[in-house]
Write an enzyme that holds these catalytic residues in place. Sequence first.
Site, PDB file in Angstrom:
ATOM      1  N   HIS A   2       5.365   6.913  11.363  1.00 16.16           N
ATOM      2  CA  HIS A   2       4.886   6.763   9.981  1.00 16.16           C
ATOM      3  C   HIS A   2       4.127   8.057   9.663  1.00 16.16           C
ATOM      4  O   HIS A   2       2.903   8.079   9.615  1.00 16.16           O
ATOM      5  CB  HIS A   2       3.964   5.537   9.897  1.00 16.16           C
ATOM      6  CG  HIS A   2       3.652   5.085   8.498  1.00 16.16           C
ATOM      7  ND1 HIS A   2       4.035   5.801   7.376  1.00 16.16           N
ATOM      8  CD2 HIS A   2       2.970   4.003   8.035  1.00 16.16           C
ATOM      9  CE1 HIS A   2       3.607   5.146   6.298  1.00 16.16           C
ATOM     10  NE2 HIS A   2       2.967   4.066   6.670  1.00 16.16           N
ATOM     11  N   ARG A   9      11.489   3.078   4.044  1.00 13.09           N
ATOM     12  CA  ARG A   9      10.828   2.272   5.079  1.00 13.09           C
ATOM     13  C   ARG A   9      11.851   1.271   5.578  1.00 13.09           C
ATOM     14  O   ARG A   9      12.519   0.599   4.791  1.00 13.09           O
ATOM     15  CB  ARG A   9       9.619   1.525   4.502  1.00 13.09           C
ATOM     16  CG  ARG A   9       9.131   0.434   5.456  1.00 13.09           C
ATOM     17  CD  ARG A   9       7.781  -0.111   5.096  1.00 13.09           C
ATOM     18  NE  ARG A   9       6.745   0.864   5.367  1.00 13.09           N
ATOM     19  CZ  ARG A   9       5.446   0.562   5.457  1.00 13.09           C
ATOM     20  NH1 ARG A   9       5.048  -0.679   5.315  1.00 13.09           N
ATOM     21  NH2 ARG A   9       4.563   1.495   5.711  1.00 13.09           N
ATOM     22  N   LYS A  61      22.883  -9.289   0.803  1.00 12.02           N
ATOM     23  CA  LYS A  61      24.255  -9.812   0.848  1.00 12.02           C
ATOM     24  C   LYS A  61      25.046  -9.187   1.998  1.00 12.02           C
ATOM     25  O   LYS A  61      26.235  -9.446   2.157  1.00 12.02           O
ATOM     26  CB  LYS A  61      24.984  -9.506  -0.465  1.00 12.02           C
ATOM     27  CG  LYS A  61      24.308 -10.076  -1.706  1.00 12.02           C
ATOM     28  CD  LYS A  61      24.945  -9.521  -2.964  1.00 12.02           C
ATOM     29  CE  LYS A  61      24.107  -9.842  -4.191  1.00 12.02           C
ATOM     30  NZ  LYS A  61      24.567  -9.103  -5.376  1.00 12.02           N
ATOM     31  N   ARG A  90       0.808  -1.212   0.000  1.00  8.41           N
ATOM     32  CA  ARG A  90       0.000   0.000   0.000  1.00  8.41           C
ATOM     33  C   ARG A  90       0.850   1.275   0.000  1.00  8.41           C
ATOM     34  O   ARG A  90       0.682   2.153  -0.828  1.00  8.41           O
ATOM     35  CB  ARG A  90      -0.884  -0.041   1.254  1.00  8.41           C
ATOM     36  CG  ARG A  90      -2.125   0.766   1.209  1.00  8.41           C
ATOM     37  CD  ARG A  90      -2.958   0.493   2.453  1.00  8.41           C
ATOM     38  NE  ARG A  90      -3.941  -0.556   2.284  1.00  8.41           N
ATOM     39  CZ  ARG A  90      -3.749  -1.836   2.544  1.00  8.41           C
ATOM     40  NH1 ARG A  90      -2.593  -2.254   2.979  1.00  8.41           N
ATOM     41  NH2 ARG A  90      -4.700  -2.718   2.369  1.00  8.41           N
ATOM     42  N   THR A  91       1.786   1.366   0.932  1.00 11.09           N
ATOM     43  CA  THR A  91       2.573   2.594   1.072  1.00 11.09           C
ATOM     44  C   THR A  91       3.484   2.811  -0.130  1.00 11.09           C
ATOM     45  O   THR A  91       3.593   3.916  -0.646  1.00 11.09           O
ATOM     46  CB  THR A  91       3.411   2.554   2.375  1.00 11.09           C
ATOM     47  OG1 THR A  91       2.520   2.343   3.470  1.00 11.09           O
ATOM     48  CG2 THR A  91       4.159   3.850   2.604  1.00 11.09           C
TER      49      THR A  91
END
Length: 341
Positions: A135, A105, A83, A55-56
């Site tokens: 957020h 994020r 890695k 969604r974001t």
Amino acid sequence: MQRHLISAADLTRDDAVLILDTAEEMARVADRPIKKLPTLRGRTVVNLFFEDSTRTRISFEAAEKRLSADVINFTAKGSSVSKGESLKDTAQTLEAMGVDAVVIRHGASGAPYRLATSGWIDAAVINAGDGTHQHPTQALLDAFTVRRRLVGRDAGLGRDLAGKRITLVGDILHSRVARSNVDLLHTLGAEVTLVAPPTLLPVGVESWPCEVAYDLDGTLAKSDAVMMLRVQRERMNAAFFPTEREYSRRYGLNGERMAKMPEHAVVMHPGPMVRGMEITAEVADSPRCTAIEQVTNGVSIRMAVLYLLLGGNEPAVTRPPVAHHHPSDERSAHTSSTEEK
């Protein structure tokens, strides 16, 4: 001086109202046959997602493309991060590519702040969710949705949420959405109440600018908006409540409980919804539920934030914003006029 949006707590009332008003302008673009503005043409924005998100990420990408930015999507899975590459190395790689903004994020609380203040990269940093911390664009789109529903689309311009009573229900402990909303709604003058089992409230919650209650039924009748939060299983490593059925019985929102809310009150959910757990299908699909509107509004809010951080010289808002800003606060998303940069 570069500007960032790291935390909802960084925003003043004037900053927040400016973003909400700018988002109303951006929402009008969505009503046009061609949903594009040339504002960020030639600017490069990277979506740097170290955590899963649908969604974001899609919301930010839609916002960036509507502003004509060049978009690079970076997901940690399948990249050099898997890695063992560090955030610093990733940032320096992006810096070498000449990126103008980074939407990040990250699973670790504080990662966006580190990126913004480290000197590794000279780009605007927008926090799209960090750990259980913040957020901010979610809080902004929630406030935007509340203002539209409870004050009105045009009537709301320039207005905050003074006197509105908003209740957040559920897994407060693991929720960056709850933290951001408490900060922003308080700044906008709303009265916030948290409702949760004691095990799902964070240590120190009594110092937050809100009320705390344990009985959902007692708070519904005096709520203008009720925001249901998902129980975040993926962040839990212990039993926080006896059973799902018990949780739903005490803290789930069903039709019967919704009927106790005032006529004008709305039900909100940041998504993804777990139907049958914190919200029943009957409530989720009712016209009082704003979950889909919140997704639409998220694109407008993210366009507004990108516009104000990176925008050109023309104001998107048709009226001059009345906001005063202290120059020492570098991390504010506020631009009293977009010519400051």
